[in-house]
Structure formats: C-alpha cells, structure tokens
Design an enzyme around this catalytic site. Structure first.
Site, PDB file in Angstrom:
ATOM      1  N   CYS A  42      -0.774   0.716  -4.752  1.00  0.00           N
ATOM      2  CA  CYS A  42      -0.656  -0.708  -4.422  1.00  0.00           C
ATOM      3  C   CYS A  42      -1.512  -1.015  -3.197  1.00  0.00           C
ATOM      4  CB  CYS A  42       0.803  -1.063  -4.139  1.00  0.00           C
ATOM      5  SG  CYS A  42       1.053  -2.837  -3.791  1.00  0.00           S
ATOM      6  N   ASP A  44      -0.699  -2.731  -0.794  1.00  0.00           N
ATOM      7  CA  ASP A  44       0.179  -2.860   0.376  1.00  0.00           C
ATOM      8  C   ASP A  44      -0.309  -1.996   1.547  1.00  0.00           C
ATOM      9  OD1 ASP A  44       2.524  -2.452   2.167  1.00  0.00           O
ATOM     10  OD2 ASP A  44       3.562  -3.635   0.648  1.00  0.00           O
ATOM     11  N   ARG A  46       1.112  -0.755   3.916  1.00  0.00           N
ATOM     12  CA  ARG A  46       2.024   0.295   4.394  1.00  0.00           C
ATOM     13  C   ARG A  46       1.973   1.557   3.552  1.00  0.00           C
ATOM     14  NH1 ARG A  46       7.009  -3.729   3.994  1.00  0.00           N
ATOM     15  NH2 ARG A  46       5.844  -4.099   2.073  1.00  0.00           N
ATOM     16  N   HIS A  98       5.626   1.667  -4.999  1.00  0.00           N
ATOM     17  CA  HIS A  98       6.545   1.785  -3.864  1.00  0.00           C
ATOM     18  C   HIS A  98       7.715   0.832  -4.036  1.00  0.00           C
ATOM     19  CE1 HIS A  98       5.166  -1.932  -1.687  1.00  0.00           C
ATOM     20  NE2 HIS A  98       4.154  -1.757  -2.506  1.00  0.00           N
ATOM     21  N   CYS A 101       8.044  -3.466  -3.391  1.00  0.00           N
ATOM     22  CA  CYS A 101       6.701  -3.973  -3.725  1.00  0.00           C
ATOM     23  C   CYS A 101       6.744  -5.496  -3.959  1.00  0.00           C
ATOM     24  CB  CYS A 101       6.171  -3.262  -4.965  1.00  0.00           C
ATOM     25  SG  CYS A 101       4.497  -3.777  -5.398  1.00  0.00           S
TER      26      CYS A 101
HETATM   27 CO    CO Z   1       3.228  -3.267  -3.543  1.00  0.00          CO
END
Ligand code: CO
Length: 203
Positions: A42, A44, A46, A98, A101
């Site tokens: 992803c 993302d 993090r 994750h 998400c």
């Molecule tokens: Co995500």
C-alpha cells in the site's frame, strides 16, 4: 514535520555515512540491482517496505498503490511485475496489506470519495463475495477481515497473471506471499502458505 530543505541535508548526511562505512557502496550499487524480492504494498507512508523488513537499498523491488490492488488490466503493475519476474528473476513476490488501510475502509463506506471509488471497485466486490462472513463480524473486526481478504485476493490475482503462469510453466522458482502488517505493533504476519504453483492458487 521536517522542512523540504532538511530532506536534502539529511540525504547528504546519509550518503556520507554510507560512504564512510563502505567507500565502494554506491559505485557497487550503481552497477546493477539484483533483488530477490518484489514487494507489492500500500502507498501508506507508515508501511515502507525496506525499513520494516530490514532490507538495504538494492534488495527489494517495490510497487505501491492505494490498498495494494493488483488488477490484470493495470499496465503499471503488470509492467513492473514482468520486469521483476522476467528480467530481475525475483524468487518471491510479497503482497503486503495492512490493518487500518484507508483504501479498504473507503471500500466499506457507502458514500462517494471520488475517482478512488473506481480504483477500489475490486475491494467493494470482495465485500459482496464475502458478505455472509463479514455480516457476522462487528465493525472493527469486519474492517480487519476485509484488509486480510484483500491481501489474499490480490495475491491470487498476481498468481493468475500470464506473467507468473508462464514463469511457473518454464520451471522458474517463484513464490507469492500474502502478508499483513499491523501498524500499532509494527509486526508482519503471513496469512497463508505461499502460492508456489498454479495448484496452490486453488486453495
Ligand atoms: Co493502506
């Protein structure tokens, strides 16, 4: 938050420290990349592939998009997958989602978010396919489970591409992994055994 100028300064400090511990580090790395792993994760911020797996530059080839979606009509993911499998000859493809998400959460919500709703259509389809299982769960568990189902589904999509089927057909060693990352613990967990041949993909 760090200012944009700080990033350039950070980079100079990092490059210096790498050269100090290994004077040939960059010249060697510049000659070729030979990663064994291909990461589909992803976007993302993090969930950075190298950091959470402890891999230095050069060891993992990376593709990231919102909610780690793999669609057979997406030339971006197909082009990078083909390069990873046919040219770099990676031995492992890791599809990593994750918990928490935002893309998966948006797919669960019954209102418009914009263009992203089209991108997330395969995840919305998953909510319909698994509606009986998901209906039994509380909201939090439902969200977690859909994050897991999404990883499992996208890994199966990877295994179904002509790129991966052809690699197995010619006897190339290639395993597709389905992993999920827990943001509040920093822990990766495999969700199933790796898919190492077409038959594994029926499970
Ligand atoms: Co995500």
């Amino acid at each position: 938050m760090q200012s944009i100028e700080t990033l350039i300064k950070n980079n100079a400090i990092w490059a210096d420290s790498m050269r100090q511990s290994d004077p040939n580090y960059f010249t060697r790395l510049a000659q070729q990349q030979n990663p064994r792993y291909f990461w589909i994760g992803c976007s993302d911020s993090r969930v950075p592939a190298n950091q959470i797996t402890g891999l230095p530059p050069g060891e993992v080839f990376v593709h990231r998009n919102v909610a780690n979606v793999v669609q057979e009509t997406d030339f971006n993911v197909l082009a990078v997958l083909q390069y990873a499998v046919d040219v770099l000859k990676v031995t492992d493809v890791i599809v990593c989602g994750h918990y928490g998400c935002g893309g998966v959460k948006a797919a669960l919500e019954n209102f418009r978010h914009g263009i992203i709703d089209n991108w997330l259509a395969p995840i919305r389809s998953l909510t319909r396919v698994h509606k009986d299982e998901l209906a039994l769960l509380e909201d939090g568990s439902k969200f977690d489970r859909l994050c897991e189902l999404n990883v499992l589904s996208q890994a199966r999509h990877v295994a179904r591409t002509t790129i991966v089927e052809d690699a197995w057909e010619r006897g190339q060693e290639l395993a597709i992994h389905s992993w999920i990352y827990r943001l509040d613990q920093g822990i990766l967990t495999p969700l199933r055994d790796p898919i190492s041949c077409s038959k594994d993909n029926e499970i």
